[in-house]
Write an enzyme that holds these catalytic residues in place. Structure first.
Site, short mmCIF file in Angstrom:
data_model
loop_
_atom_site.label_atom_id
_atom_site.label_comp_id
_atom_site.label_asym_id
_atom_site.label_seq_id
_atom_site.Cartn_x
_atom_site.Cartn_y
_atom_site.Cartn_z
N GLU A 12 9.31 9.48 0.53
CA GLU A 12 10.73 9.57 0.20
C GLU A 12 11.15 8.18 0.19
OE1 GLU A 12 9.14 10.46 3.03
OE2 GLU A 12 10.20 9.80 4.73
N HIS A 56 12.48 18.31 -0.11
CA HIS A 56 11.91 17.61 1.08
C HIS A 56 12.38 16.27 0.77
CE1 HIS A 56 9.66 17.40 4.81
NE2 HIS A 56 9.32 16.22 4.39
N GLU A 57 11.64 15.58 -0.18
CA GLU A 57 11.72 14.24 -0.26
C GLU A 57 13.10 13.77 -0.65
OE1 GLU A 57 9.29 12.74 0.86
OE2 GLU A 57 8.06 14.64 0.71
N GLU A 81 10.77 14.09 10.20
CA GLU A 81 9.81 15.32 9.39
C GLU A 81 10.20 16.87 9.80
OE1 GLU A 81 8.44 14.58 6.96
OE2 GLU A 81 8.13 12.54 7.06
N1 PHE Z 1 6.83 11.01 4.72
C1 PHE Z 1 6.26 11.78 3.76
C2 PHE Z 1 6.87 13.17 3.71
O1 PHE Z 1 6.74 14.08 4.71
C3 PHE Z 1 4.90 12.16 3.98
C4 PHE Z 1 3.92 11.12 3.78
C5 PHE Z 1 3.47 10.28 4.98
C6 PHE Z 1 3.55 10.34 2.58
C7 PHE Z 1 2.44 9.25 5.05
C8 PHE Z 1 2.75 9.46 2.60
C9 PHE Z 1 2.05 8.86 3.69
O2 PHE Z 1 7.36 13.60 3.02
ZN ZN Z 2 8.91 14.20 5.05
#
Ligand code: PHE
Ligand code: ZN
Length: 896
Positions: free
Chosen positions: A268, A301-302, A324
């Site tokens: 994100e 989500h993002e 999250e």
């Molecule tokens: N923050 C991201 C997500 O949930 C997941 C992620 C974590 C991607 C670590 C890359 C590295 O949407």
């Molecule tokens: Zn996330």
């Protein structure tokens, strides 16, 4: 990746605010694959709210220090070391300029700055920014970024970073530059840059307040024909957040970029989301209905992180679930709204069932093993190991419980207060809980235990009906059963469990509900506030002995124990007004039967299936009032992994035999029904990935899969061969191929081999489809004559296999080790030997991916003695050879 003997443990209790703050940062990149130079200028000052520190400690890894200057003067007292840069004698306020170099082309970890398909990408969450430059790489240090990218113009025509493009132009020697400015303060983990030969699908929309927004989906040129769905998903996400939460896009431009080498699903980064191609690229020929739905969910989500994660971020990584868990909850609600709106309860239930299946199969397992941790962990060795089902999926259930307690409006009030209080801040899970509590005038102190206690709560239910008094009592007891030691250590007391319940009368209709002390009945589902270790709830005016419908819509992430008879479960399956619990009744019925059969299979006793199960399933299958998507889920048996998990001693071979036995029985007993279903649910005409059309395809392909189980699978082979050849979409083509592979295990069929070969030729240029080709083969059923480990080992040498690409590694290695339990857990230990080899190979290339694979053996203690000992040996072998902190944390915890 460090090589020290005992990796340090980081504790939540040790949190201290940063000694220094950064008011702004200016970054200049000279992008060259072999050696990229980064010039980093930071305006720094001491943090008035922290203890005075003797020195400034910046984090840095795998960097080559070129120069350091404080207020423009070279700084002699700067020491670079393995973990960063130490500066003695710094003033209270100063400008710090650091020049360093890194090697993106060599970076196989896919953390920091790396090269994929000759383009540059970054991944900074959680601690990748320190692999790009020396920095206070922690989420509570937020600052504004100005970023200049310089690179060869022919090789890297597109230069992207966060925020707004404020300047671009040509430079000498065929190079060019772009300057980006992000107006919002952000932590370093949200930084991103992309440079390369990419093209974009663009749309301009107006946000709710009338401002124009530029939306872009950037991909490699040959993938432009697969971007439409991601763009539509993005627009739907923007609209949904405006409507449901009053949250508007805050930048003029929002970009999604697809990359084929990526450790996770997507990221994100502010205004510049970077996605695994798997969650962007789709057209009917290459992507399945599941892929289309996943893309919508991940794009949502993002995008939703822009508010829940970016505008309000985490104080430290122990608070990861703050962003999250909340954002998974938001994407689940988004998908449910997209499928069923606010009112189509069955369509919403389909999404709910899918999410609960994942939770129970994966998170409950995690919570029962050596990696069990609370939603807000107390300690970690490597934070990348804590992007877990617990933090994400159980975290989402915890957020959902606020909505169950306060309703949609109450939940919205809490969200509004959360943003009012904390916009622009880095905060903790407690701050979210307090906002929800204060906005709804309720003390949620007890609710904190959902964040601090690990393990899956068990609720046992006892009921009693007093016909004379027309009273029905429900006694609930909560505890954790025999939880794993890792979980037990965290358990302090009872939880506040919102326990939704309904009572069903003899005619199958819900009874009106009146709790003792209430003046009148209201509603047919009530959410009980279950707060004590043991608590009795009394319903009055209950005219007849009811059947309880417990934990409706799965109102809390717990296991419910209640002694239903098989007849009662069949009744609930036929009548419960709560669609989730209808499905649940069928699963309980099937699970009970399957576990009994698995126990017999473990003793090589003959197997026999009770007819009542077949009758109950037949009734659902042919109930035309139920949506096809719901019927598909109801007719799907619990997975082998879930069943093995429920046994006193996990025995994958016995589970496989039992489950296959039931599948074959259902196939044979309902053969005519399956054929009729197959026919009725064909979806001729143009493909559309709508939930409705997907439901028809899903049920039809389930019928095909059952038909493929018949001892004589001639029908399935004929139907699947035709379906394979005529399919106008990947859902049908992949399902046909899968049915052919399944059919060929009972009877050799040349159709399977030729379809497999055709599939490869047809999609040779589509990596995401070739991933499916590997996965289908790795997860296929084997036999004594044809163990799948042989197939997998052969595929490891296929020219299209590449262990460095995480999607490809997952498609073959992970599919075999985690999604083919009966073959992976072969008694000769051949699966474990393979696992050990691959963990060790990946450890040297990509510790994050290696650590995920390492987890495939973490529940080893729960297996039968023969398997257990072989698993231990494999774990010990890995423990003695791996280097990364990531893998070591996993195998060492497993062996404790
Ligand atoms: N923050 C991201 C997500 O949930 C997941 C992620 C974590 C991607 C670590 C890359 C590295 O949407
Ligand atoms: Zn996330």
């Amino acid at each position: 990746m460090t090589d020290t003997a005992t990796p340090a443990v980081i504790h939540r209790a040790d949190y201290a605010p940063p000694a220094f703050l950064i008011d702004s940062v200016t970054l200049e990149f000279d992008l060259v694959p072999a050696r990229t130079i980064v010039k980093n200028s930071m305006r720094m000052r001491r943090n008035p709210d922290a203890a005075r520190a003797a020195r400034l400690e910046l984090m840095g890894e795998q960097l080559e220090l070129v120069s350091v200057a404080v207020n423009g003067v070279p700084h002699a007292a700067a020491r670079a070391h393995e973990h960063g840069l130490t500066l003695d004698d710094v003033p209270d306020t100063f400008e710090l300029t650091i020049v360093s170099a890194c090697a993106p082309a060599e970076n196989t970890t896919l953390s920091g700055l790396y090269v994929s398909s000759d383009n540059f990408f970054t991944q900074c969450e959680a601690e990748g920014f320190r692999r790009i430059t020396y920095f206070l790489d922690r989420p509570d240090v937020m600052t504004t970024y100005t970023v200049t990218l310089r690179a060869d113009k022919a090789a890297y025509p597109v230069l992207l970073s966060n925020g707004n493009l404020i300047e671009e132009g040509d430079l000498a020697d065929g190079r060019h530059f772009a300057k980006w400015e992000d107006p919002f303060k952000k932590p370093s983990y949200l930084f991103a840059l992309v440079a390369g030969r990419l093209v974009a699908l663009e749309e301009r929309i107006k946000s709710v307040s009338g401002k124009e927004k530029l939306l872009q989906v950037w991909v490699e040129p040959h993938d432009l024909d697969k971007t439409r769905h991601a763009m539509e998903s993005l627009i739907h996400s923007i609209r949904w957040d405006e409507e449901r939460f009053g949250l508007e896009l805050d930048l003029d431009r929002f970009m999604i970029v697809a990359v084929s080498d990526f450790n996770m699903g997507a990221m994100e980064n502010k205004g510049l989301n970077i996605f695994n191609t798997k969650y962007v690229l789709a057209n009917p020929e290459t992507a399945t209905d599941t892929d289309f739905a996943n893309i919508e969910a991940v794009v949502g989500h993002e995008y939703f992180h822009n508010w829940t994660g970016n505008r309000v971020t985490c104080r430290d990584w122990f608070q990861l679930s703050l962003k999250e868990g909340l954002t998974v909850f938001r994407d689940q609600e988004f998908s449910a709204d997209m499928a069923g709106g606010a009112t189509d309860e069955t369509a919403r239930a389909v999404k709910r069932i899918e999410d609960v299946r994942v939770l129970r199969q994966m998170q409950f397992a995690e919570d029962s093993g050596p990696m069990a941790h609370p939603v807000r962990p107390e300690s970690y060795v490597e934070i990348n190991n804590f992007y877990t089902m617990t933090v994400y999926e159980k975290g989402a259930e915890v957020v959902r419980m606020y909505q169950t307690l306060f309703g949609r409006d109450g939940f919205r009030r809490g969200m509004d207060l959360y943003f009012k209080r904390h916009d622009g801040q880095a905060v903790a899970c407690d701050d979210f809980r307090l906002a929800l509590a204060d906005a709804n005038g309720r003390d949620l102190a007890q609710f904190e235990r959902w964040y601090s206690q690990a393990g899956t709560p068990r609720v046992t239910v006892e009921t009693a009906y007093d016909a004379d008094a027309q009273r029905y009592t429900v006694t609930l007891k909560q505890g954790y059963g025999d939880a794993a030691p890792a979980a037990r250590a965290t358990q302090k007391g009872p939880l506040l469990i919102p326990f939704a319940i309904g009572l069903i009368g003899r005619d199958g209709a819900d009874l009106p509900l009146r709790l003792e002390g209430e003046s009148a009945a209201s509603g047919t589902t009530r959410v009980l506030d279950f707060t004590e270790t043991e608590q009795t709830f009394t319903f009055v005016d209950v005219r007849e002995a009811p059947l309880p419908s417990l934990l409706r819509n799965f109102s809390a992430p717990v296991v419910v124990e209640y002694d239903y008879t098989a007849d009662e479960l069949a009744f609930l399956l036929a009548h419960d007004s709560d669609p989730f619990n209808r499905w649940e009744a069928g699963q309980r019925l099937a699970t009970r039967e399957l576990l009994a059969l698995a126990a017999r299979a473990a003793e090589n006793a003959p197997l026999q299936l009770d007819d009542s199960v077949v009758t109950a399933f037949a009734r659902v299958l042919t109930d035309e009032t139920l949506s096809p998507a719901f019927r598909e889920l109801a007719l799907m048996l619990p997975s082998e992994a879930y069943l093995a998990e429920q046994m006193a001693e996990s025995n994958p071979a016995a589970v496989h035999r039992a489950r296959q036995f039931v599948r074959k029985r259902l196939a044979a007993a309902l053969r005519e029904a399956w054929l009729a279903i197959y026919d009725r649910h064909r979806t001729p005409g143009a493909y559309a990935p709508t939930p409705e059309a997907a439901g028809h395809r899903g049920l039809k392909n389930l019928a095909l899969a059952y038909l493929a189980e018949l001892d004589d699978p001639a029908d399935a082979v004929k139907l699947a061969t035709a379906q394979y050849a005529e399919a106008n979409n990947m859902t049908d083509r992949a399902a046909a191929l899968s049915a052919l592979l399944a059919a060929s295990t009972s009877k050799e069929t040349p159709a399977a081999e030729s379809a497999l070969a055709d599939f490869y030729r047809r999609f040779e240029k589509e990596p995401l489809v070739i991933d499916k080709w590997f996965a289908l083969q790795a997860t296929q059923r084997g036999s004594a004559a044809r163990p799948i480990i042989d197939v997998v080992r052969k595929l490891m040498t296929h020219p299209a296999f590449n262990i460095k690409n995480p999607n490809r590694a997952r498609s073959l290695i992970f599919s075999f080790c985690s999604a083919n339990p009966a073959q992976f857990h072969a008694e000769d230990g051949s699966g474990y030997a393979f696992w050990a080899e691959q963990v060790i190979a990946l450890d040297a290339l990509n510790p994050q991916v290696a650590a995920r694979l390492a987890r495939a053996l973490e529940l080893w203690r729960r297996y039968t003695p023969v398997l257990r000992e072989k698993m231990r040996a494999a774990l010990e072998q890995v423990a003695s050879q791996v280097k990364s902190r990531d893998v070591r944390e996993i195998v060492e915890k497993a062996l404790v």
